[in-house]
Write an enzyme that holds these catalytic residues in place. Structure first.
Site, PDB file in Angstrom:
ATOM      1  N   ASP A 283       0.863  -1.133   0.191  1.00  0.00           N
ATOM      2  CA  ASP A 283       0.080  -0.053   0.040  1.00  0.00           C
ATOM      3  C   ASP A 283       0.939   1.178   0.011  1.00  0.00           C
ATOM      4  O   ASP A 283       1.880   1.325   0.671  1.00  0.00           O
ATOM      5  CB  ASP A 283      -0.935   0.064   1.238  1.00  0.00           C
ATOM      6  CG  ASP A 283      -1.931   0.894   1.187  1.00  0.00           C
ATOM      7  OD1 ASP A 283      -2.730   1.366   0.452  1.00  0.00           O
ATOM      8  OD2 ASP A 283      -1.535   2.153   2.175  1.00  0.00           O
ATOM      9  N   GLU A 325       0.988  -0.633  -5.318  1.00  0.00           N
ATOM     10  CA  GLU A 325      -0.308   0.398  -5.269  1.00  0.00           C
ATOM     11  C   GLU A 325       0.138   1.813  -5.525  1.00  0.00           C
ATOM     12  O   GLU A 325       0.026   2.536  -4.670  1.00  0.00           O
ATOM     13  CB  GLU A 325      -1.189  -0.017  -4.022  1.00  0.00           C
ATOM     14  CG  GLU A 325      -2.565   0.899  -4.144  1.00  0.00           C
ATOM     15  CD  GLU A 325      -2.613   2.126  -3.114  1.00  0.00           C
ATOM     16  OE1 GLU A 325      -3.771   2.808  -3.544  1.00  0.00           O
ATOM     17  OE2 GLU A 325      -1.522   2.296  -2.400  1.00  0.00           O
TER      18      GLU A 325
END
Length: 400
Positions: A283, A325
């Site tokens: 992330d 991401e």
């Protein structure tokens, strides 16, 4: 250290952990030795001037050995089966779905009962939205993790997650979960120790006695959530310091200029790998390196850290792929696949956010010209990497 000394240290570490380098551990040992110089180059590019650099590099070698030893025979066999397929995640037979466990199946115990239904739909890849412990009311949808190795009680427990993975593996399905590298919850053990005044753990975060350096950072750092979470630093009354909180005031940014932080988070990555995760979604990788006078986003050092992570994963758990991401412009996304000598040696997978947006534009307008014009950039993706081409995900922005 030179190549001879490096191999001496590797041999010493292997002997310490009783590796059978001519037997069961042979392939791990080959990968470790073959990639040792690259590992060293990447590590010391970041940490060469750090006082603890040499010590932490040797700790990194040991962490890889321990991670390998903790990898089950079944997962090692799965690694080999994937290697025999070539680049397994390039298969056009993979169709995925992202889901919230509680909304889809109640909890992790209920998820295996849904797998037959998903298989009937043609789904053989699941991205489970965050399931690890995060404080109620300060979870950011599970992205403010207070314990990277404890499943949040509302989803079940670690045995339930292992059972999901086991059932998915038996049905030839692939599992993706998240790791939040950039920050932890302020309720994480490291943050609690930092609040209590432990210098070792204050160094795990960007903590300052006054506003002088925070003000310098904020002069060039854009705010992520200017309305709901203005500023990038939060005052911590427990220790009378300011801590960097780029996203929300309860999410403390980890200080990756400290090699101990890298090793600690690498251990969590290898822990997930040894749960049987097929793709690890990193992330917000664009934010993991901070530097005064910059936006502290998409910096070269962030790419170096991702390449180092990729090398470590390749050595200790080669069957697990890495997804970055990075929701940035197409030409910036390409860099997350790696460049120059590290082309296709950084992130294996990225979201095709551009295609998501332009396909909705084409649907809304009936005009495909914008979508077709975007394809030239998208086709520059390096061989050996892949896009996740998707319709929507949990935090997409709209078309406006």
């Amino acid at each position: 250290m030179n190549q001879y000394n490096l191999h001496q240290e590797i041999t010493k570490a292997c002997d310490k952990h009783k590796l059978a380098i001519a037997g069961a551990d042979k392939y791990f040992y080959i990968r470790l030795v073959a990639n040792a110089l690259t590992l060293q180059e990447l590590f010391f590019t970041i940490y060469g001037n750090h006082n603890a650099g040499s010590t932490q590099f040797l700790a990194l070698i040991e962490n890889l050995i321990i991670g390998h030893k903790q990898r089950s025979i079944e997962l090692q066999q799965k690694d080999q089966a994937k290697a025999n397929q070539g680049v397994w995640f390039l298969s056009n037979q993979i169709a995925g779905m992202s889901l919230y466990v509680d909304r889809f199946a109640g909890d992790l115990k209920g998820l295996p009962t849904k797998l037959a239904y998903l298989k009937k739909l043609g789904v053989n890849f699941l991205h489970l939205m965050p399931v690890f412990e995060s404080p109620a009311g300060e979870s950011d949808g599970g992205y403010a993790v207070s314990d990277f190795r404890k499943v949040d009680a509302r989803f079940g427990n670690m045995e339930d997650l292992k059972n999901v993975q086991k059932n998915m593996q038996e049905q030839d399905m692939f599992l993706m979960i998240d790791i939040v590298l950039n920050h932890t919850s302020h309720q994480h053990e490291w943050a609690k120790k930092a609040k209590a005044g432990e210098t070792e753990y204050q160094d795990y975060f960007y903590m300052y006695n006054d506003r002088q350096i925070p003000d310098q950072f904020e002069h060039t750092m854009p705010e992520v959530f200017p309305e709901s979470a203005p500023g990038s630093f939060t005052y911590v009354k427990e220790c009378n310091k300011w801590v960097m909180t780029v996203f929300h005031n309860y999410q403390w940014d980890l200080n990756f200029t400290n090699p101990a932080v890298f090793n600690a988070m690498l251990n969590n990555i290898l822990f997930y790998a040894n749960l049987g995760v097929d793709i690890l979604r990193i992330d917000a990788p664009a934010f993991i390196w901070k530097q005064l006078g910059t936006t502290s986003q998409n910096l070269p050092e962030a790419h170096t850290l991702l390449r180092l992570i990729k090398q470590c994963v390749h050595i200790a758990s080669p069957g697990m792929a890495i997804l970055g991401e990075a929701i940035v412009a197409p030409k910036e996304i390409m860099k997350y696949f790696g460049t120059e000598a590290f082309t296709a040696k950084e992130c294996d997978v990225a979201y095709n956010a551009t295609q998501m947006a332009v396909q909705w534009d084409a649907l809304a307008t009936g005009d495909t010209r914008v979508m077709l014009a975007a394809q030239e950039d998208l086709q520059q993706k390096p061989l050996g990497t892949t896009w996740i081409t998707y319709t929507r995900c949990h935090d997409d922005i709209g078309l406006g």
